[in-house]
Design a protein around this motif. Structure first.
Motif, PDB file in Angstrom:
ATOM      1  N   THR A  44     137.730  85.666 -72.938  1.00 16.37           N
ATOM      2  CA  THR A  44     138.224  84.398 -72.391  1.00 16.37           C
ATOM      3  C   THR A  44     138.673  84.573 -70.944  1.00 16.37           C
ATOM      4  O   THR A  44     138.352  83.746 -70.066  1.00 16.37           O
ATOM      5  CB  THR A  44     139.384  83.871 -73.239  1.00 16.37           C
ATOM      6  OG1 THR A  44     138.948  83.727 -74.596  1.00 16.37           O
ATOM      7  CG2 THR A  44     139.874  82.526 -72.713  1.00 16.37           C
ATOM      8  N   GLN A  45     139.410  85.652 -70.674  1.00 11.72           N
ATOM      9  CA  GLN A  45     139.859  85.916 -69.306  1.00 11.72           C
ATOM     10  C   GLN A  45     138.672  86.160 -68.378  1.00 11.72           C
ATOM     11  O   GLN A  45     138.637  85.678 -67.243  1.00 11.72           O
ATOM     12  CB  GLN A  45     140.794  87.126 -69.289  1.00 11.72           C
ATOM     13  CG  GLN A  45     142.134  86.889 -69.961  1.00 11.72           C
ATOM     14  CD  GLN A  45     142.960  88.156 -70.024  1.00 11.72           C
ATOM     15  OE1 GLN A  45     142.460  89.234 -70.355  1.00 11.72           O
ATOM     16  NE2 GLN A  45     144.243  88.030 -69.718  1.00 11.72           N
ATOM     17  N   LEU A  46     137.689  86.909 -68.859  1.00 10.71           N
ATOM     18  CA  LEU A  46     136.512  87.187 -68.043  1.00 10.71           C
ATOM     19  C   LEU A  46     135.734  85.904 -67.757  1.00 10.71           C
ATOM     20  O   LEU A  46     135.295  85.671 -66.624  1.00 10.71           O
ATOM     21  CB  LEU A  46     135.617  88.192 -68.754  1.00 10.71           C
ATOM     22  CG  LEU A  46     134.376  88.667 -67.984  1.00 10.71           C
ATOM     23  CD1 LEU A  46     134.794  89.395 -66.713  1.00 10.71           C
ATOM     24  CD2 LEU A  46     133.522  89.574 -68.858  1.00 10.71           C
ATOM     25  N   LEU A  47     135.593  85.039 -68.792  1.00  9.19           N
ATOM     26  CA  LEU A  47     134.884  83.783 -68.602  1.00  9.19           C
ATOM     27  C   LEU A  47     135.632  82.872 -67.636  1.00  9.19           C
ATOM     28  O   LEU A  47     135.023  82.226 -66.776  1.00  9.19           O
ATOM     29  CB  LEU A  47     134.704  83.087 -69.950  1.00  9.19           C
ATOM     30  CG  LEU A  47     133.966  81.744 -69.924  1.00  9.19           C
ATOM     31  CD1 LEU A  47     132.550  81.936 -69.401  1.00  9.19           C
ATOM     32  CD2 LEU A  47     133.955  81.114 -71.319  1.00  9.19           C
ATOM     33  N   ARG A  48     136.979  82.832 -67.757  1.00  6.31           N
ATOM     34  CA  ARG A  48     137.772  82.002 -66.856  1.00  6.31           C
ATOM     35  C   ARG A  48     137.603  82.467 -65.407  1.00  6.31           C
ATOM     36  O   ARG A  48     137.447  81.655 -64.494  1.00  6.31           O
ATOM     37  CB  ARG A  48     139.239  82.047 -67.266  1.00  6.31           C
ATOM     38  CG  ARG A  48     140.117  81.073 -66.485  1.00  6.31           C
ATOM     39  CD  ARG A  48     141.582  81.195 -66.867  1.00  6.31           C
ATOM     40  NE  ARG A  48     141.786  80.933 -68.286  1.00  6.31           N
ATOM     41  CZ  ARG A  48     142.221  81.832 -69.158  1.00  6.31           C
ATOM     42  NH1 ARG A  48     142.500  83.075 -68.752  1.00  6.31           N
ATOM     43  NH2 ARG A  48     142.386  81.517 -70.423  1.00  6.31           N
TER      44      ARG A  48
END
Length: 359
Positions: A44-48
């Motif tokens: 999720t952090q990487l996608l954000r």
């Protein structure tokens, strides 16, 4: 360290930062991917992060697209824009650097040395090898533009504008910030008034301005034009620098005076170094007042003394516009301004922060 030495060192630091930014960005991207593989960063952090980066790139691309459009028009061999009769093209079918060669013309140095023979009308000329950076005839350009002449005219006007403007702005800002004198508040209100309406009055009074220059015999005078630009730049920039100096504690001056420094040293070694960001900002704004202005320059100057904005406008013909040459001229003309903003961004932000203790 003097004000100019500090500014030069910071500009050099910015240049190094700009050169290493792509490397640092690639290194950070590899670090983030490695952290994701180790499990230190969630999907999720990487996608954000990826979405935010993509969005930022798209915003920058949209903002820079007009510059890209002009650049593609400049290198188009057909002399058109990226939108042609056969549809929309991001890259022209045929490219050419001839428009830029036409703008720059011959770039060469012929270092001849002439020595006069004493007590005679004779002179001895020593020919040295010619240094050629660009020969327009090699690219099939026989009649280059007058860009170099327009450029030198703009340099003269902008330099004199800065010199005259700062000679008034700096002492006026210091006096208004640090000294009490008769009618000080009224002078401040006058500066605010001219800051708000000075430009509008200048445009509305073009006929009167032209008549004044004609009567004074100053028509087609670059120095007189620069004096006008400096006068229009004084109100806003004086108020800006005065507000910036207000943020410098008076105790610094008092400490210097206690140490026995004369007033002129207090100003040059205490106030001005601490006002470096404000000084850089007003210098840039004053320079741009002489570099970018078009209406008054076109009104008061003849073709021999045209500045770059007027020279660019002179390329517009009655029924057509040579888009490739026009775009190449515009990009070359705008390049110094883009470089100034690129390397002076931090100083403009600091100068507009209204605090002499910023940074």
């Amino acid at each position: 360290m003097s004000v100019f030495t500090r500014i030069a060192s910071k500009v050099a630091e910015d240049a190094r930062t700009l050169a290493t930014t792509p490397v640092e960005a690639a290194r950070e991207a590899r670090y983030t991917v490695a952290a994701y593989r180790r499990g230190d960063v969630s999907a999720t952090q990487l996608l954000r992060t990826a979405v935010a980066t993509t969005f930022a790139v798209l915003v920058v691309a949209v903002m820079l697209f007009p510059i890209y459009w002009i650049a593609m028009s400049a290198i188009s061999a057909s002399g058109g824009s990226i939108y042609a009769a056969d549809g929309f093209r991001l890259v022209p079918k045929r490219t050419s650097i001839k428009p830029f060669v036409w703008v720059l013309g011959d770039l060469m140095i012929q270092p001849d040395t002439t020595i006069a023979v004493p007590f005679t009308d004779l002179s001895v000329v020593f020919d040295h090898p010619r240094i050629v950076f660009l020969d327009a005839s090699d690219y099939g350009v026989e009649s280059p533009s007058e860009f170099k002449r327009y450029f030198m005219n703009s340099v003269v006007v902008a330099t004199v504008t800065v010199a005259l403007g700062l000679s008034v702005i700096v002492p006026a800002a210091y006096a208004l910030s640090r000294r009490e004198f008769i009618m000080r508040r009224k002078v401040l209100f006058g500066y605010v008034l001219f800051t708000q309406v000075g430009g509008g009055l200048g445009i509305a009074a073009l006929i009167a301005l032209y008549a004044i220059f004609v009567q004074a015999g100053l028509l087609n005078n670059k120095i007189a034009l620069a004096a006008y630009y400096a006068a229009t730049a004084v109100p806003f920039n004086t108020w800006l620098l005065k507000t910036y100096m207000d943020g410098i504690p008076v105790s610094y001056e008092e400490a210097a005076l206690v140490d026995g420094a004369p007033p002129w040293r207090v100003v040059t070694e205490v106030i001005l170094p601490l006002s470096a960001a404000g000084l850089a900002t007003v210098t840039i704004f004053t320079f741009l007042a002489g570099w970018m202005e078009f209406v008054v320059a076109q009104l008061l100057l003849s073709s021999g003394n045209y500045t770059l904005p007027v020279g660019l406008f002179s390329l517009v013909e009655e029924y057509s516009i040579p888009w490739a040459r026009f775009s190449a001229f515009a990009l070359t003309f705008a390049s110094p301004v883009m470089l100034v903003y690129l390397f002076a961004q931090r100083y403009i932000e600091g100068g507009l922060s209204f605090s002499g203790m910023e940074g």
